[in-house]
Design an enzyme around this catalytic site. Structure first.
Site, mmCIF file in Angstrom:
data_model
loop_
_atom_site.group_PDB
_atom_site.id
_atom_site.type_symbol
_atom_site.label_atom_id
_atom_site.label_comp_id
_atom_site.label_asym_id
_atom_site.label_seq_id
_atom_site.Cartn_x
_atom_site.Cartn_y
_atom_site.Cartn_z
ATOM 1 N N GLY A 247 0.745 -1.170 0.062
ATOM 2 C CA GLY A 247 -0.013 0.185 -0.051
ATOM 3 C C GLY A 247 1.050 1.264 0.060
ATOM 4 O O GLY A 247 1.919 1.278 -0.540
ATOM 5 N N GLY B 59 0.357 4.829 5.147
ATOM 6 C CA GLY B 59 -0.447 3.849 5.724
ATOM 7 C C GLY B 59 0.697 2.665 6.200
ATOM 8 O O GLY B 59 0.531 2.219 7.295
ATOM 9 N N GLU C 134 5.545 -3.381 1.582
ATOM 10 C CA GLU C 134 5.695 -2.649 0.235
ATOM 11 C C GLU C 134 4.867 -1.171 0.156
ATOM 12 O O GLU C 134 3.602 -1.046 0.355
ATOM 13 C CB GLU C 134 5.257 -3.588 -1.030
ATOM 14 C CG GLU C 134 5.542 -2.776 -2.166
ATOM 15 C CD GLU C 134 4.829 -3.561 -3.552
ATOM 16 O OE1 GLU C 134 4.314 -2.897 -4.654
ATOM 17 O OE2 GLU C 134 4.785 -4.739 -3.407
ATOM 18 N N CYS D 211 2.576 -0.590 -9.025
ATOM 19 C CA CYS D 211 3.596 -0.293 -8.052
ATOM 20 C C CYS D 211 4.893 -0.280 -8.722
ATOM 21 O O CYS D 211 5.785 0.300 -8.321
ATOM 22 C CB CYS D 211 3.694 -1.287 -6.957
ATOM 23 S SG CYS D 211 3.827 -3.141 -7.367
#
Length: 512
Positions: free
Chosen positions: A222, A226, A246, A283
């Site tokens: 995420g 967070g 990650e 990502c």
């Protein structure tokens, strides 16, 4: 449940609530799920049953595949073709880990017999790896299947013998419920406790989960914000636990002068396709590209711009991401001397969550501290192209890049064939920045293969491990060594006769 907060499935194309899926988990719900997982730990001890469970889980997901894909599309707008492929990746991943379980190499069995002739004398030592315990998995937004409830973190943890409690992502709660039902049905069919997999919903549930004293490790995919908050919570517990997160990645790309001289248009088109794949919600999207100054670099950027203009607007996963993307693009475009040959922005729809792709450009000589924002990931279909004049410019830019999942270089034919020179130096420089170095390709697309590494220096990940590929299983294991232990008391994995037929190293010699 009185006072329960409902969890709704939301249509990403309109933002409308679709259906009530579940309730947000309370602290008591999280505690019950974790304790059920802890109680299920012994049922995963048998490797044969574990492998059968993983294969059955893949079959269960496939059997309900049409409904799962339709639900995931309704919640994510990622499209049936993309999600059909993602389901195949997910089931293939489960079967690949079943093979790893049966092979047994992940146990890392090493036996060194006693040797009194050594100085000092060596005792009998036997080492292998055990499952850590209950694993908390935090599902990702951009992969409702492959990085969610049945995804790589869950599959690798189960393969290691660890029961899992998944904190579902709010963007696809109904998909999460369907996948959880498939995994729990597979557990029952394989004769395992249903508590080997549980799903909880809600922000507070995620915090409770990482703090629960019976949780032994966590996996997260995420945002930096967070992920770092959860990482800090995991580290500050009375008994800290491994947190494999990650968090974010810029994924720099370097185009050499020789490369753009050979294939400028091809590189521009390929870059555009990589930036816009999945509406830029991967990502490993290339977020920063270094392009040489001059006519060949101009042709490359012209081809990139044309590709971006020809790409239709796409949906982002939720309204929060769309707002963050639009704000992020605007803030970057407002920086001094930054230009936008193709302006990223909102789609033409007044409702929904569509965005247009774009590119921002800047000369390397114009970079200063004001441009720090350009070195942060902007999640969505936009990239930053920095024009450089020489190798010193490249180094100045790369010196400001933090850890990434990938780093890419495109080389000319002749320089790629030389063992020394510019290409070798660039490869070494990029290796220091990333967990996967790509040559003459694009970083989007992460093959599920034994040699894959999906991780990188912080903030790409919070550990040196991978979340994709066979070695992802290592995150959920801990080594233990037995010294001078009688044969009858040793685990079967460490006995001289090798009753389980495991690959191992004995007195320095590898046995298969």
């Amino acid at each position: 449940m009185a006072g329960a907060v409902p969890v709704w499935s939301v249509d990403p194309r309109t933002g409308d609530q679709r259906e009530r899926v579940a309730d947000e988990a309370t602290a008591a719900d999280v505690d019950a799920a974790v304790r059920a997982a802890r109680d299920a730990l012994p049922s995963l001890a048998d490797r044969s049953a574990r492998a059968a469970f993983l294969r059955t889980a893949a079959a269960q997901l496939e059997a309900d595949g049409e409904r799962i894909v339709a639900t995931a599309d309704a919640e994510s707008a990622l499209g049936v073709p993309r999600l059909t492929g993602e389901l195949a990746r997910t089931t293939g991943q489960l079967r690949a880990f079943a093979d790893e379980v049966e092979d047994g190499d992940h146990l890392g069995v090493i036996i060194d017999h006693a040797d009194p002739s050594r100085t000092p004398p060596q005792p009998d030592l036997r080492r292998y790896k055990l499952p850590l315990g209950v694993v908390a998995v935090y599902a990702a937004s951009n992969f409702p299947l492959a990085f969610s409830v049945p995804g790589g973190d869950t599959a690798s943890a189960l393969a290691a013998g660890c029961p899992v409690v998944v904190k579902a992502h709010p963007d696809h709660p109904a998909t999460s419920q369907l996948c959880a039902a498939a995994l729990r049905a597979a557990a029952a069919e394989a004769g395992l406790a249903r508590g080997v997999v549980s799903v909880v919903h809600g922000f507070d549930a995620g915090v409770e989960l990482v703090r629960h004293p019976l949780v032994s490790a966590a996996g997260f995919t995420g945002s930096v914000r967070g992920g770092r908050a959860l990482f800090d919570a995991a580290s500050s517990r009375p008994e800290p636990i491994p947190f494999h997160g990650e968090l974010g990645s810029l994924n720099p790309v370097v185009l050499t002068p020789a490369a753009v001289a050979e294939r400028a248009e091809q590189l521009g088109q390929g870059l555009g396709g990589s930036v816009t794949l999945g509406t830029g919600q991967f990502c490993v999207k290339p977020g920063l590209v270094l392009v040489p100054e001059g006519p060949d670099g101009d042709r490359t950027l012209a081809a990139l711009a044309a590709t971006l203009r020809d790409t239709a607007p796409g949906h982002l996963l939720d309204a929060r991401m769309r707002d963050a993307f639009l704000d992020g693009v605007s803030a970057r475009a407002a920086l001094a001397k930054v230009q936008a040959p193709v302006e990223a922005g909102a789609g033409e729809e007044e409702t929904g969550r569509t965005v247009r792709p774009g590119v921002l450009t800047l000369a390397a000589r114009d970079l200063d501290e004001e441009h720090a924002l350009l070195w942060e990931e902007c999640f969505g279909p936009v990239t930053v192209a920095v024009r450089y004049g020489d190798e010193a410019d490249i180094e100045a830019v790369l010196a400001r890049v933090t850890g990434s999942l990938t780093a890419t270089v495109h080389l000319g034919t002749e320089e790629a064939a030389r063992e020394q020179g510019t290409a070798a130096a660039l490869l070494a420089r990029l290796t220091a920045l990333a967990g996967r170095v790509v040559v003459n390709g694009w970083p989007t697309g992460v093959a599920v293969a034994p040699a894959q590494h999906h991780g990188g220096p912080y903030p790409a990940t919070t550990s040196t491990s991978t979340s994709v590929g066979a070695t992802a299983i290592e995150r959920w294991l801990r080594p233990v060594a037995y010294q001078d232990t009688p044969e009858a008391l040793l685990p079967p994995e460490l006995r001289d006769g090798n009753p389980l037929g495991l690959p191992r190293r004995v007195d320095g010699i590898r046995e298969v």
